[in-house]
Design an enzyme around this catalytic site. Structure first.
Site, PDB file in Angstrom:
ATOM      1  N   ASP A 133       0.783  -1.019   0.058  1.00  0.00           N
ATOM      2  CA  ASP A 133       0.042  -0.021  -0.071  1.00  0.00           C
ATOM      3  C   ASP A 133       0.644   1.177   0.032  1.00  0.00           C
ATOM      4  O   ASP A 133       0.366   2.420   0.378  1.00  0.00           O
ATOM      5  CB  ASP A 133      -0.965   0.012   1.022  1.00  0.00           C
ATOM      6  CG  ASP A 133      -0.083  -0.083   2.355  1.00  0.00           C
ATOM      7  OD1 ASP A 133       1.155  -0.097   2.732  1.00  0.00           O
ATOM      8  OD2 ASP A 133      -0.685  -0.901   3.457  1.00  0.00           O
ATOM      9  N   GLU A 165      -0.485  -8.845  -1.195  1.00  0.00           N
ATOM     10  CA  GLU A 165      -0.980  -8.399  -0.084  1.00  0.00           C
ATOM     11  C   GLU A 165      -2.209  -7.430  -0.284  1.00  0.00           C
ATOM     12  O   GLU A 165      -2.299  -6.253   0.229  1.00  0.00           O
ATOM     13  CB  GLU A 165       0.234  -7.635   0.767  1.00  0.00           C
ATOM     14  CG  GLU A 165      -0.342  -7.405   2.264  1.00  0.00           C
ATOM     15  CD  GLU A 165       0.758  -6.434   2.948  1.00  0.00           C
ATOM     16  OE1 GLU A 165       0.526  -5.414   2.890  1.00  0.00           O
ATOM     17  OE2 GLU A 165       1.553  -7.140   3.904  1.00  0.00           O
ATOM     18  N   GLU A 212      -2.043   5.148   3.412  1.00  0.00           N
ATOM     19  CA  GLU A 212      -2.082   3.691   2.763  1.00  0.00           C
ATOM     20  C   GLU A 212      -3.352   3.141   2.371  1.00  0.00           C
ATOM     21  O   GLU A 212      -3.626   2.172   1.295  1.00  0.00           O
ATOM     22  CB  GLU A 212      -1.375   2.701   3.770  1.00  0.00           C
ATOM     23  CG  GLU A 212       0.210   3.109   3.891  1.00  0.00           C
ATOM     24  CD  GLU A 212       0.547   4.027   4.690  1.00  0.00           C
ATOM     25  OE1 GLU A 212      -0.389   4.989   5.377  1.00  0.00           O
ATOM     26  OE2 GLU A 212       1.839   4.362   4.832  1.00  0.00           O
ATOM     27  N   HIS A 249       6.486   4.928  13.000  1.00  0.00           N
ATOM     28  CA  HIS A 249       6.969   5.878  11.751  1.00  0.00           C
ATOM     29  C   HIS A 249       5.522   6.582  11.233  1.00  0.00           C
ATOM     30  O   HIS A 249       5.469   7.309   9.972  1.00  0.00           O
ATOM     31  CB  HIS A 249       7.533   5.271  10.667  1.00  0.00           C
ATOM     32  CG  HIS A 249       6.995   3.927   9.801  1.00  0.00           C
ATOM     33  ND1 HIS A 249       6.206   4.315   8.986  1.00  0.00           N
ATOM     34  CD2 HIS A 249       6.908   2.708  10.249  1.00  0.00           C
ATOM     35  CE1 HIS A 249       5.551   3.409   8.366  1.00  0.00           C
ATOM     36  NE2 HIS A 249       6.075   2.235   9.440  1.00  0.00           N
ATOM     37  N   ARG A 297       2.591   8.047   9.196  1.00  0.00           N
ATOM     38  CA  ARG A 297       2.521   9.501   8.982  1.00  0.00           C
ATOM     39  C   ARG A 297       1.540  10.198   9.685  1.00  0.00           C
ATOM     40  O   ARG A 297       1.607  11.243  10.326  1.00  0.00           O
ATOM     41  CB  ARG A 297       2.068   9.575   7.461  1.00  0.00           C
ATOM     42  CG  ARG A 297       2.169  10.792   6.742  1.00  0.00           C
ATOM     43  CD  ARG A 297       2.152  10.824   5.138  1.00  0.00           C
ATOM     44  NE  ARG A 297       3.525  10.196   4.645  1.00  0.00           N
ATOM     45  CZ  ARG A 297       4.509  10.894   4.033  1.00  0.00           C
ATOM     46  NH1 ARG A 297       4.400  12.218   4.070  1.00  0.00           N
ATOM     47  NH2 ARG A 297       5.211  10.247   3.590  1.00  0.00           N
ATOM     48  N   HIS A 326      13.233   4.928  12.806  1.00  0.00           N
ATOM     49  CA  HIS A 326      13.110   5.034  11.372  1.00  0.00           C
ATOM     50  C   HIS A 326      13.996   6.526  10.773  1.00  0.00           C
ATOM     51  O   HIS A 326      14.338   7.357  11.681  1.00  0.00           O
ATOM     52  CB  HIS A 326      11.618   5.438  10.981  1.00  0.00           C
ATOM     53  CG  HIS A 326      11.225   5.279   9.523  1.00  0.00           C
ATOM     54  ND1 HIS A 326      11.566   6.201   8.854  1.00  0.00           N
ATOM     55  CD2 HIS A 326      10.530   4.316   9.026  1.00  0.00           C
ATOM     56  CE1 HIS A 326      10.986   5.902   7.595  1.00  0.00           C
ATOM     57  NE2 HIS A 326      10.376   4.713   7.536  1.00  0.00           N
TER      58      HIS A 326
HETATM   59  C1  UD1 Z   1       6.852   4.746   3.569  1.00  0.00           C
HETATM   60  C2  UD1 Z   1       5.720   4.333   3.039  1.00  0.00           C
HETATM   61  C3  UD1 Z   1       4.835   3.577   4.345  1.00  0.00           C
HETATM   62  C4  UD1 Z   1       5.586   2.622   4.737  1.00  0.00           C
HETATM   63  C5  UD1 Z   1       6.736   3.055   5.346  1.00  0.00           C
HETATM   64  C6  UD1 Z   1       7.812   1.943   5.643  1.00  0.00           C
HETATM   65  C7  UD1 Z   1       4.293   5.775   1.638  1.00  0.00           C
HETATM   66  C8  UD1 Z   1       3.342   7.026   1.341  1.00  0.00           C
HETATM   67  N1  UD1 Z   1       4.405   5.686   2.858  1.00  0.00           N
HETATM   68  O1  UD1 Z   1       6.477   5.670   4.715  1.00  0.00           O
HETATM   69  O2  UD1 Z   1       3.406   3.084   3.699  1.00  0.00           O
HETATM   70  O3  UD1 Z   1       4.974   2.080   6.035  1.00  0.00           O
HETATM   71  O4  UD1 Z   1       7.512   3.579   4.065  1.00  0.00           O
HETATM   72  O5  UD1 Z   1       8.750   2.399   6.529  1.00  0.00           O
HETATM   73  O6  UD1 Z   1       4.486   5.186   0.573  1.00  0.00           O
HETATM   74  N2  UD1 Z   1      14.483   8.480   4.601  1.00  0.00           N
HETATM   75  C9  UD1 Z   1      15.761   7.982   4.279  1.00  0.00           C
HETATM   76  N3  UD1 Z   1      16.507   6.965   3.938  1.00  0.00           N
HETATM   77  C10 UD1 Z   1      15.588   5.924   3.877  1.00  0.00           C
HETATM   78  C11 UD1 Z   1      14.047   5.696   4.044  1.00  0.00           C
HETATM   79  C12 UD1 Z   1      13.480   7.167   4.342  1.00  0.00           C
HETATM   80  O7  UD1 Z   1      16.477   9.050   4.474  1.00  0.00           O
HETATM   81  O8  UD1 Z   1      16.071   4.683   3.447  1.00  0.00           O
HETATM   82  C13 UD1 Z   1      13.683   9.399   5.109  1.00  0.00           C
HETATM   83  C14 UD1 Z   1      13.768  10.557   3.823  1.00  0.00           C
HETATM   84  O9  UD1 Z   1      14.034  11.838   4.181  1.00  0.00           O
HETATM   85  C15 UD1 Z   1      12.423  10.438   3.269  1.00  0.00           C
HETATM   86  C16 UD1 Z   1      11.676  10.351   4.646  1.00  0.00           C
HETATM   87  O10 UD1 Z   1      12.406   9.331   5.281  1.00  0.00           O
HETATM   88  O11 UD1 Z   1      11.959  11.702   2.575  1.00  0.00           O
HETATM   89  C17 UD1 Z   1      10.268   9.704   4.385  1.00  0.00           C
HETATM   90  O12 UD1 Z   1      10.201   8.335   3.459  1.00  0.00           O
HETATM   91  P1  UD1 Z   1       8.945   7.988   2.896  1.00  0.00           P
HETATM   92  O13 UD1 Z   1       9.078   6.832   1.988  1.00  0.00           O
HETATM   93  O14 UD1 Z   1       8.236   8.986   2.000  1.00  0.00           O
HETATM   94  O15 UD1 Z   1       7.918   7.801   4.003  1.00  0.00           O
HETATM   95  P2  UD1 Z   1       7.910   6.500   5.107  1.00  0.00           P
HETATM   96  O16 UD1 Z   1       7.257   7.353   6.471  1.00  0.00           O
HETATM   97  O17 UD1 Z   1       9.080   6.042   5.070  1.00  0.00           O
HETATM   98  N1  UDP Z   2      12.203  -3.981  10.229  1.00  0.00           N
HETATM   99  C1  UDP Z   2      13.639  -4.107  10.159  1.00  0.00           C
HETATM  100  N2  UDP Z   2      14.482  -3.291  10.809  1.00  0.00           N
HETATM  101  C2  UDP Z   2      14.067  -2.270  11.700  1.00  0.00           C
HETATM  102  C3  UDP Z   2      12.732  -2.233  11.923  1.00  0.00           C
HETATM  103  C4  UDP Z   2      11.801  -2.749  11.270  1.00  0.00           C
HETATM  104  O1  UDP Z   2      14.076  -4.952   9.315  1.00  0.00           O
HETATM  105  O2  UDP Z   2      14.711  -1.525  12.385  1.00  0.00           O
HETATM  106  C5  UDP Z   2      11.364  -4.594   9.512  1.00  0.00           C
HETATM  107  C6  UDP Z   2      10.263  -5.425  10.401  1.00  0.00           C
HETATM  108  O3  UDP Z   2      10.631  -6.590  10.653  1.00  0.00           O
HETATM  109  C7  UDP Z   2       9.129  -5.547   9.369  1.00  0.00           C
HETATM  110  C8  UDP Z   2       9.158  -4.575   8.410  1.00  0.00           C
HETATM  111  O4  UDP Z   2      10.771  -3.999   8.809  1.00  0.00           O
HETATM  112  O5  UDP Z   2       9.171  -6.530   8.444  1.00  0.00           O
HETATM  113  C9  UDP Z   2       8.328  -3.207   8.786  1.00  0.00           C
HETATM  114  O6  UDP Z   2       8.553  -2.142   8.084  1.00  0.00           O
HETATM  115  P1  UDP Z   2       8.011  -0.628   8.556  1.00  0.00           P
HETATM  116  O7  UDP Z   2       7.478  -0.742   9.870  1.00  0.00           O
HETATM  117  O8  UDP Z   2       9.042   0.258   8.008  1.00  0.00           O
HETATM  118  O9  UDP Z   2       6.844  -0.469   7.520  1.00  0.00           O
HETATM  119  P2  UDP Z   2       5.259  -1.103   7.392  1.00  0.00           P
HETATM  120  O10 UDP Z   2       5.319  -2.593   7.821  1.00  0.00           O
HETATM  121  O11 UDP Z   2       4.596  -0.369   8.581  1.00  0.00           O
HETATM  122  O12 UDP Z   2       4.742  -0.687   6.223  1.00  0.00           O
END
Ligand code: UD1
Ligand code: UDP
Length: 379
Positions: free
Chosen positions: A92, A114, A128, A205, A207, A238
């Site tokens: 999602d 999924e 999502e 994490h 939003r 995160h």
């Molecule tokens: C995204 C997904 C969310 C998922 C989550 C898993 C969307 C809208 N959101 O949210 O559904 O649950 O990922 O973790 O698709 N960043 C880094 N390095 C990384 C990852 C993130 O620097 O490897 C920072 C960046 O500043 C980025 C911010 O995190 O702009 C947010 O990342 P983003 O993918 O937009 O949103 P998430 O909250 O991670």
């Molecule tokens: N996870 C990981 N390292 C971490 C935290 C989470 O590998 O430090 C794994 C966790 O086991 C799960 C996935 O990341 O499989 C969940 O990711 P996240 O919570 O970022 O996203 P969501 O599932 O909420 O979309």
């Protein structure tokens, strides 16, 4: 063509990519959008996946519209040159939505892994719930993890013939790493592991929790750290700076709070195994921790994953500071309440979701037939 962009998609897509590569009738062109960077790369590295294409769209503090437009633009150029027989998207995220839209507009069938999760609240989780509903509208093959998610799709008039119940591939991934001997790269975590202390594992994490709700969670953790000085609270933070700015200030100076970088999946799994209680707003962690017999308190008002709530191992507690403190304290203080929530249950999968996915793909292409649907009882 599997298309994905974030950590959880990478974890849940890895078993499918492994099965596609092992098959002799599929050719997988692995495409990552790079919506995440470090958190995505560490998963691909763990599972030995070297993407064929990487759009590298990440930007600091990216917006949803920015992520979607960069994803669709990059994929459109790619799909003009390479014309896969189908794309596979997972879950999602905006990466998944972008992948589905870009493929659909190019006339390429979309396979949704999924599929059918619903919280029935358009704004929670945001975005999502909307993303997965929009993906369903353009999907040809819906791979529902559970009978409940299939039922959600059928209520939306998706033809039953287009739905296969596979179980969630996250359980395949979990079983893949569970047997590996994993050392923590952060020495602080080896100290945690050898301390024998009671462990509260926390991730956050979402939003819709960012801002004041997450600041309240930070204050709740600080109070729990004071109330239970012998307990270690471990927070793999995160990468999102907005998350860190909200939660970390309240935790400064608390010596029994251990904040780490995002952990490689094998290390995180080891930590889940060591944890006494898991406090999270993650989707994937809600699916994994119950299968390890760990009570999970979910900092959300609703969930699209009701199965473990029904089984009694997951409880929705929201983000209110008082409630977080009281719910964690209740599990720490009341042994029978703890025991009631710490039964290992496996409503989300049996480790064969990738095999069922490959069989369903063969049926889509007219080269084979499906396996029986996953049922939680294993019957
Ligand atoms: C995204 C997904 C969310 C998922 C989550 C898993 C969307 C809208 N959101 O949210 O559904 O649950 O990922 O973790 O698709 N960043 C880094 N390095 C990384 C990852 C993130 O620097 O490897 C920072 C960046 O500043 C980025 C911010 O995190 O702009 C947010 O990342 P983003 O993918 O937009 O949103 P998430 O909250 O991670
Ligand atoms: N996870 C990981 N390292 C971490 C935290 C989470 O590998 O430090 C794994 C966790 O086991 C799960 C996935 O990341 O499989 C969940 O990711 P996240 O919570 O970022 O996203 P969501 O599932 O909420 O979309």
């Amino acid at each position: 063509m599997p298309i994905y962009g974030t950590r959880p998609e990478a974890i849940k897509m890895a078993p499918i990519i492994k099965a596609l590569v092992a098959s002799n009738d599929f050719n997988a062109t692995v495409t990552v959008t790079g919506q995440h960077r470090e958190m995505l790369d560490q998963v691909n590295e763990l599972f030995g996946i070297a993407p064929d294409h990487d759009l590298n769209i990440i930007q600091p503090r990216q917006t949803l519209n920015g992520v979607l437009t960069r994803t669709v633009r990059g994929l459109d150029e790619l799909l003009e040159q390479s014309t896969p027989d189908a794309v596979i998207v997972q879950g999602d995220t905006t990466a998944a939505l972008g992948g589905a839209v870009a493929a659909f507009y190019r006339g390429i069938p979309v396979v949704h892994v999924e599929a059918g999760l619903r919280s029935f609240n358009l704004f929670s989780p945001f975005p999502e719930e909307a993303n997965r509903k929009m993906i369903s509208q353009v999907t040809s093959l819906h791979l529902a993890p559970t009978a409940g998610s299939k039922a959600n799709l059928m209520r939306e008039a998706v033809p039953e013939a287009d739905i296969a119940v596979t179980g969630n591939t996250v359980i395949d991934a979990l079983l893949d790493v569970a047997d590996r001997e994993v050392a923590f790269t952060d020495p602080k975590l080896e100290e945690v592991a050898s301390s024998g202390s009671q462990l509260l594992l926390v991730t956050t994490h979402r939003r819709e929790n960012q801002g004041s709700a997450m600041e309240g969670v930070g204050r709740a953790l600080a109070r729990l750290a004071d109330r239970y000085p012998d307990t270690l609270i471990v927070l793999p933070a995160h990468r999102n700076p907005v998350v860190r700015e909200a939660i970390l200030p309240a935790l400064e100076g608390h010596t029994n709070v251990v904040v780490t970088e995002p952990l490689p999946y094998g290390e995180f799994t080891r930590l889940m195994n060591l944890a006494h209680v898991v406090l999270t707003d993650s989707g994937g962690v809600q699916e994994e921790a119950p299968s390890l017999g760990k009570p999970v308190l979910v900092m959300r008002e609703n969930t699209e994953r009701p199965e473990a709530v029904d089984a009694g191992t997951v409880r929705l507690i929201g983000t209110d500071e008082e409630r977080v403190v009281s719910e964690v304290s209740h599990l720490f203080d009341d042994t029978s309440a703890y025991e009631r929530m710490s039964t290992a249950v496996n409503p989300y999968g049996d480790g064969h979701a990738a095999s069922r996915t490959i069989a369903a793909l063969r049926q889509l292409f007219g080269t084979g037939s499906r396996l029986p649907d996953f049922t939680a009882s294993g019957a």
